[in-house]
Design a protein around this motif. Structure first.
Motif, PDB file in Angstrom:
ATOM      1  N   HIS A 114       0.844  -1.196   0.000  1.00 51.19           N
ATOM      2  CA  HIS A 114       0.000   0.000   0.000  1.00 51.19           C
ATOM      3  C   HIS A 114       0.878   1.244   0.000  1.00 51.19           C
ATOM      4  O   HIS A 114       1.626   1.490   0.951  1.00 51.19           O
ATOM      5  CB  HIS A 114      -0.918   0.020   1.222  1.00 51.19           C
ATOM      6  N   GLU A 134       1.725   4.871   0.578  1.00 55.76           N
ATOM      7  CA  GLU A 134       1.193   5.917   1.456  1.00 55.76           C
ATOM      8  C   GLU A 134       1.420   7.303   0.884  1.00 55.76           C
ATOM      9  O   GLU A 134       0.508   8.133   0.881  1.00 55.76           O
ATOM     10  CB  GLU A 134       1.830   5.791   2.841  1.00 55.76           C
ATOM     11  N   THR A 135       2.634   7.584   0.413  1.00 51.00           N
ATOM     12  CA  THR A 135       2.933   8.904  -0.134  1.00 51.00           C
ATOM     13  C   THR A 135       3.982   8.802  -1.236  1.00 51.00           C
ATOM     14  O   THR A 135       4.761   7.839  -1.309  1.00 51.00           O
ATOM     15  CB  THR A 135       3.471   9.876   0.942  1.00 51.00           C
ATOM     16  N   ARG A 172       6.820   5.962  -0.579  1.00 52.94           N
ATOM     17  CA  ARG A 172       6.829   5.253   0.700  1.00 52.94           C
ATOM     18  C   ARG A 172       5.631   4.324   0.705  1.00 52.94           C
ATOM     19  O   ARG A 172       4.509   4.741   0.378  1.00 52.94           O
ATOM     20  CB  ARG A 172       6.747   6.240   1.873  1.00 52.94           C
ATOM     21  N   TYR A 173       5.843   3.077   1.082  1.00 53.52           N
ATOM     22  CA  TYR A 173       4.742   2.119   1.092  1.00 53.52           C
ATOM     23  C   TYR A 173       4.884   1.163   2.260  1.00 53.52           C
ATOM     24  O   TYR A 173       5.935   1.070   2.897  1.00 53.52           O
ATOM     25  CB  TYR A 173       4.667   1.364  -0.232  1.00 53.52           C
ATOM     26  N   ARG A 174       3.795   0.480   2.535  1.00 48.61           N
ATOM     27  CA  ARG A 174       3.783  -0.530   3.593  1.00 48.61           C
ATOM     28  C   ARG A 174       3.480  -1.887   2.973  1.00 48.61           C
ATOM     29  O   ARG A 174       2.575  -2.014   2.155  1.00 48.61           O
ATOM     30  CB  ARG A 174       2.753  -0.200   4.664  1.00 48.61           C
ATOM     31  N   ALA A 194       7.341  -0.641   6.875  1.00 54.99           N
ATOM     32  CA  ALA A 194       7.461   0.585   6.096  1.00 54.99           C
ATOM     33  C   ALA A 194       8.675   0.469   5.180  1.00 54.99           C
ATOM     34  O   ALA A 194       9.768   0.096   5.616  1.00 54.99           O
ATOM     35  CB  ALA A 194       7.603   1.783   7.018  1.00 54.99           C
ATOM     36  N   LEU A 225      -3.876   9.607  -3.342  1.00 45.73           N
ATOM     37  CA  LEU A 225      -2.421   9.531  -3.164  1.00 45.73           C
ATOM     38  C   LEU A 225      -1.789  10.909  -3.361  1.00 45.73           C
ATOM     39  O   LEU A 225      -0.887  11.296  -2.616  1.00 45.73           O
ATOM     40  CB  LEU A 225      -1.823   8.517  -4.141  1.00 45.73           C
ATOM     41  N   ARG A 242      -2.501  12.898  -0.178  1.00 50.58           N
ATOM     42  CA  ARG A 242      -1.662  12.459   0.949  1.00 50.58           C
ATOM     43  C   ARG A 242      -0.223  12.929   0.792  1.00 50.58           C
ATOM     44  O   ARG A 242       0.505  13.087   1.780  1.00 50.58           O
ATOM     45  CB  ARG A 242      -1.693  10.935   1.077  1.00 50.58           C
ATOM     46  N   SER A 243       0.177  13.152  -0.461  1.00 52.72           N
ATOM     47  CA  SER A 243       1.555  13.549  -0.749  1.00 52.72           C
ATOM     48  C   SER A 243       1.734  15.059  -0.779  1.00 52.72           C
ATOM     49  O   SER A 243       2.821  15.544  -1.104  1.00 52.72           O
ATOM     50  CB  SER A 243       1.993  12.945  -2.093  1.00 52.72           C
ATOM     51  N   GLU A 260      -7.962   7.712   3.775  1.00 50.51           N
ATOM     52  CA  GLU A 260      -8.446   6.896   2.678  1.00 50.51           C
ATOM     53  C   GLU A 260      -9.384   7.721   1.789  1.00 50.51           C
ATOM     54  O   GLU A 260      -9.907   8.747   2.227  1.00 50.51           O
ATOM     55  CB  GLU A 260      -9.182   5.659   3.218  1.00 50.51           C
TER      56      GLU A 260
END
Length: 534
Positions: free
Chosen positions: A219, A221-222, A234-236, A241, A262, A265-266, A406
């Motif tokens: 997933h 994240e940014t 950056r992802y999980r 992380a 996305l 979030r960024s 989300e």
């Protein structure tokens, strides 16, 4: 291949993302990383055409994006589905292959998407396609995406097409050359009777290349932005992380809900909104998440005197259907969601068709409190349905961030009066189609609505009570030549270097029909733009 760095990072392995990853990795001199939040899409449920009905609103396959209550449809709301696996929407949809009209893409160019008119995008449709029907100049023969005519149309499809002819709509042998006004059997993204998603068409062989890395269950994240440029993500993954750096570009292909979320979030979006959410502003782009479009749809169905699919769902029927599919890939288990379609005008004086018709040899119930049509239940009595959706909806929505950052959808499906009026006209058109000799000969009575309204006020009540989404969201990262557009005609995000968006979210205006074919085309054209710019 190292998981820490690549030349190109593609975020989202959906209808466009798989195309991009496959095409970009054709160059052995670059390294490509495809990052997908879902998993593999090789299971039987995905590959079997009828499986889409079971995958919707299933956490294993569907993002299940939530919509806020919509006051324009009596406070109802829906789950907006999105494919959460390799292949994305092409792995969960009803497999209808319909590109759009010449007017659709010529309108894109008038709206500022320079180089995206019909003549410019047509070669990319051909490049993507391997057509299994009779040779036709409107279809490609060497592409990876298998497209086929209906293998075994239900007998009632012919009655629908005859009714359309009796009403005055021409029957078309092929509708994918840019002219779609008329009625026709559906073409499907299927290969030998099985679903052909972009995972199967583009990615499966491409993953054998040493320069393509596919990361699943990851997933994002940014996007990492340094000195005004995208330099990685950056992802999980599995609770860990991780960081992946991009030497050349980051390409976001996460769909009409995922891509704007996305970006937000960024730090790419309206500055005041980002600050209210505690997100540092990287680029003040007020339109990110806005311009969200969807085809509002509504159904009429009737009781009929002949067997239909919803009257043939008993245990013995299911054994028969499954046997037929596994024997020769025919029957209802191998059919696309909609078997016959058409484009029509609800009134004289229009420049182009304003509604799409969808014929189904079945009916289903959707109760007012139900949040998703995927939870519909079919009645046992024989019924048929004609669904209509607007080709040119005027209503718009937006994507924002929820409490957990989300995507959350705000949309008034019938926020513009013109859309209500067109759907009222569409319902009257459908009522006239049911009255044509071909269909009236088998019609026993009204089912929904029952009784049929006798005035516009009654039809408006029905429209507001029954209008639904059709799973065709586009437009939330609008492409254009103006300074306010999110991306320019080369899919580059304005205000941030080395960052592009390439998926259905960049469409400046929704196409007249189902949107998956156009999304795949976007992946093809964007890949060429990226490679040419390198």
């Amino acid at each position: 291949m190292s998981g820490e760095e690549a030349d190109y990072i593609v975020v989202g392995g959906g209808s466009a993302g798989c195309v991009l990853a496959a095409r970009l990795s054709e160059d052995p001199g670059v390294r490509v990383a495809l990052v997908e939040a879902g998993g593999e899409s090789t299971g039987l449920m995905v590959q079997m055409p009828v499986g889409f009905a079971k995958m919707l609103v299933d956490d294993r396959y569907d993002w299940k994006y939530w919509q806020q209550p919509d006051p324009s449809i009596n406070g109802r709301r829906f789950i907006w589905s999105g494919g959460r696996m390799l292949g994305g929407g092409s792995a969960i949809n009803g497999q209808v292959y319909i590109r759009g009209t010449r007017a659709d893409f010529d309108a894109w160019e008038r709206l500022g998407a320079t180089g995206w008119n019909f003549d410019s995008v047509f070669p990319y449709f051909l490049r993507s396609e391997s057509w299994s029907g009779a040779p036709n100049q409107s279809h490609g023969s060497q592409g990876p995406l298998s497209v086929s005519p209906m293998r075994d149309p239900h007998p009632l499809c012919d009655l629908f097409l005859r009714a359309c002819e009796q009403y005055g709509l021409a029957r078309l042998d092929d509708y994918n050359g840019g002219q779609m006004e008329g009625a026709y059997l559906t073409q499907a993204t299927q290969r030998d009777g099985w679903r052909c998603s972009t995972e199967k068409a583009y990615l499966r062989d491409a993953r054998k290349r040493p320069n393509l890395m596919t990361v699943t269950h990851a997933h994002v994240e940014t996007i990492i932005i340094e000195n005004g440029e995208a330099v990685g993500i950056r992802y999980r993954q599995g609770g860990d992380a991780k960081v992946l750096r991009a030497r050349r570009e980051v390409i976001v292909s996460s769909g009409s809900m995922g891509s704007p979320a996305l970006l937000l979030r960024s730090g790419i979006g309206a500055g005041d909104y980002l600050q209210s959410r505690g997100i540092a502003v990287q680029a003040d782009r007020p339109e990110v998440g806005h311009n969200l479009q969807e085809h509002p749809g509504i159904t009429q169905n009737k009781f009929v005197s002949v067997p239909t699919l919803n009257s043939q769902v008993g245990p013995l029927d299911m054994v028969r259907h499954l046997t037929k599919f596994f024997w020769n890939k025919t029957g209802p288990m191998g059919a696309p969601a909609v078997q016959a379609m058409g484009l029509a005008r609800t009134r004289d004086g229009l420049d182009e068709p304003d509604v799409q018709l969808h014929f189904m040899p079945l009916a289903y119930n959707v109760e007012p409190e139900t949040v998703s049509s995927a939870e519909a239940v079919m009645p046992k009595e024989p019924c048929i349905s004609i669904n209509v959706s607007l080709t040119r909806p005027k209503s718009r929505g937006r994507v924002e961030l929820g409490d957990a950052l989300e995507p959350v959808i705000h949309h008034k499906l019938l926020g513009e009066r013109a859309d209500v009026d067109t759907l009222i006209g569409a319902m009257k058109l459908v009522d006239r189609l049911f009255a044509m000799p071909a269909l009236s000969a088998i019609t026993l009575g009204d089912r929904s609505p029952d009784p049929v309204p006798t005035d516009d006020a009654g039809w408006e009540d029905y429209v507001r009570a029954k209008t639904m989404i059709t799973y065709h969201p586009v437009g939330s990262c609008r492409m254009g030549s103006d300074a306010g557009s999110v991306v320019d005609p080369e899919c580059r995000v304005r205000g941030v270097g080395r960052l592009r968006v390439a998926d259905a979210s960049i469409m400046p205006q929704i196409t007249s029909g189902n949107t998956n074919a156009a999304t795949i085309m976007i992946g093809e054209k964007a890949a060429e733009l990226i490679r040419t710019a390198a």
